[in-house]
Enzyme design. Structure first.
Site, PDB file in Angstrom:
ATOM      1  CE  LYS A  12       0.676  37.406  26.032  1.00 54.13           C
ATOM      2  NZ  LYS A  12       0.950  35.994  26.259  1.00 54.13           N
TER       3      LYS A  12
HETATM    4  N1  PPE Z   1       0.533  30.670  23.507  1.00 53.13           N
HETATM    5  C1  PPE Z   1       0.427  31.160  24.746  1.00 53.13           C
HETATM    6  C2  PPE Z   1      -0.549  30.559  25.678  1.00 53.13           C
HETATM    7  C3  PPE Z   1       1.255  32.224  25.136  1.00 53.13           C
HETATM    8  O1  PPE Z   1       1.145  32.715  26.367  1.00 53.13           O
HETATM    9  C4  PPE Z   1       2.193  32.762  24.225  1.00 53.13           C
HETATM   10  C5  PPE Z   1       3.075  33.889  24.616  1.00 53.13           C
HETATM   11  C6  PPE Z   1       2.248  32.216  22.922  1.00 53.13           C
HETATM   12  C7  PPE Z   1       1.396  31.178  22.595  1.00 53.13           C
HETATM   13  C8  PPE Z   1       3.160  32.766  21.877  1.00 53.13           C
HETATM   14  O2  PPE Z   1       2.716  34.015  21.421  1.00 53.13           O
HETATM   15  P1  PPE Z   1       3.726  35.122  20.868  1.00 53.13           P
HETATM   16  O3  PPE Z   1       4.515  35.611  22.037  1.00 53.13           O
HETATM   17  O4  PPE Z   1       2.855  36.151  20.287  1.00 53.13           O
HETATM   18  O5  PPE Z   1       4.587  34.455  19.855  1.00 53.13           O
HETATM   19  N2  PPE Z   1       3.432  33.910  25.998  1.00 53.13           N
HETATM   20  C9  PPE Z   1       3.890  35.151  26.591  1.00 53.13           C
HETATM   21  C10 PPE Z   1       3.839  35.128  28.093  1.00 53.13           C
HETATM   22  C11 PPE Z   1       4.724  34.185  28.789  1.00 53.13           C
HETATM   23  C12 PPE Z   1       4.682  34.350  30.294  1.00 53.13           C
HETATM   24  O6  PPE Z   1       5.157  33.458  30.989  1.00 53.13           O
HETATM   25  O7  PPE Z   1       4.224  35.376  30.813  1.00 53.13           O
HETATM   26  C13 PPE Z   1       5.254  35.538  26.028  1.00 53.13           C
HETATM   27  O8  PPE Z   1       5.944  34.723  25.430  1.00 53.13           O
HETATM   28  O9  PPE Z   1       5.613  36.710  26.189  1.00 53.13           O
END
Ligand code: PPE
Length: 304
Positions: free
Chosen positions: A159
């Site tokens: 991330k």
């Molecule tokens: N894929 C991506 C690309 C992603 O950024 C997130 C979270 C997920 C999947 C889901 O992961 P999880 O939160 O562990 O279930 N995206 C984060 C950032 C969003 C933003 O706009 O900044 C979030 O949901 O916090």
């Protein structure tokens, strides 16, 4: 989305007033995207504020940092404690939490290992990412013409701040065309994920989601939903999906920390329909877990 100001931010081991958490314009991460971050939520429960899977998120932060060879000068426990202390001092009952580790000021150029590593944690109140209406009635999504970054170019499992430029291109494209969210295909052409969410498909009572080989971030909400679904008796299958798997699906939904569980009602002008029964059931299961109402998943709640 505008950021609602809270009172304090944790910066390199100290809690400082919100407006004093500043960095130099020549910070490495600003120029090259050399940072890693997390998105976490804390919820109000009847036993107080609880952070959902805080330790798992902080561990993923360390894994992201490992990929980019950024040594974090704190332990997992120290960042977990710092997060809880920051929420207490901001007196927030529920909030979004954004820890970030980035290469700071002191070095320019692409060999970063001598640049200092800064660590910050911010918290603020963040409502429904894709709208309250979206959670209730579903959103409209479109497959972007931008492909999800290839694991051998930029590892989507990390991330990392700079990697979000990819999501941003996809998001701008589809929002300007009137859609709510983008779905990206991987470089092979299989379904990967949303701009900031993982994706699930329901067909004939079975639940499908792309595997980690499809350029996804290994979402913690994704994992939670997979556990909840199999505990409810559903078969959850990780495998490659093509666009017709989306068009023909009985139900499709996104998962993510910011988004939570959001039904998708239309993809590329094909009607999926109102949120279906399995999506609803998983939403109900998830929302009762985060409210602390399900004793079976108490270990996912870390009380402040
Ligand atoms: N894929 C991506 C690309 C992603 O950024 C997130 C979270 C997920 C999947 C889901 O992961 P999880 O939160 O562990 O279930 N995206 C984060 C950032 C969003 C933003 O706009 O900044 C979030 O949901 O916090």
């Amino acid at each position: 989305m505008p950021i609602p100001e809270a009172r304090y931010i944790w910066l390199n081991g100290r809690i400082v007033p919100w407006n004093e958490a500043k960095i130099h314009i020549l910070s490495h991460a600003l120029h090259y995207g050399s940072g890693v971050f997390e998105g976490i939520r804390a919820y109000k429960t009847k036993s107080g504020t609880a952070v959902f899977r805080l330790t798992d998120h902080i561990k993923r932060l360390f894994r992201s940092a490992k990929i980019y060879k950024m040594p974090i000068p704190y332990t997992v426990e120290e960042l977990v404690d710092a997060t809880k202390e920051l929420i207490r001092q901001n007196e927030l009952e529920s909030c979004y939490i954004r820890p970030i580790v980035f290469r700071g000021y002191g070095e320019m150029g692409l060999f970063p290992l001598k640049a200092p590593v800064d660590v910050a944690i911010a918290v603020w109140s963040w409502g429904a990412y894709l709208g309250e209406e979206g959670i209730k009635h579903g959103i409209r999504a479109k497959i972007s013409s931008f492909r999800r970054i290839d694991p051998n170019a930029l590892p989507p499992a990390a991330k990392a701040t700079g990697q979000y430029i990819n999501s941003i291109l996809a998001k701008i494209e589809v929002v300007e065309e009137g859609y709510d969210e983008a779905i990206l295909l991987d470089t092979r052409g299989f379904v990967s994920e949303g701009s900031g969410e993982n994706i699930f498909v329901v067909r004939d009572g079975k639940i499908f989601t792309p595997s980690t080989a499809a350029s996804i971030l290994e979402g913690i909400t994704r994992h939670s939903v997979m556990v909840l679904a199999s505990d409810l008796g559903y078969e959850v299958i990780e495998r490659d999906l093509v666009r017709s798997d989306l068009y023909w699906a009985d139900e499709v939904f996104f998962t993510g920390t910011a988004a939570e569980i959001v039904p998708i009602r239309e993809i590329d002008g094909r009607e999926i329909g109102d949120p279906g029964p399995i999506t609803r059931q998983l939403q109900n299961a998830f929302y009762s877990v985060i409210k602390g109402e399900d004793p079976r998943y108490q270990n996912w709640l870390e009380y402040v």
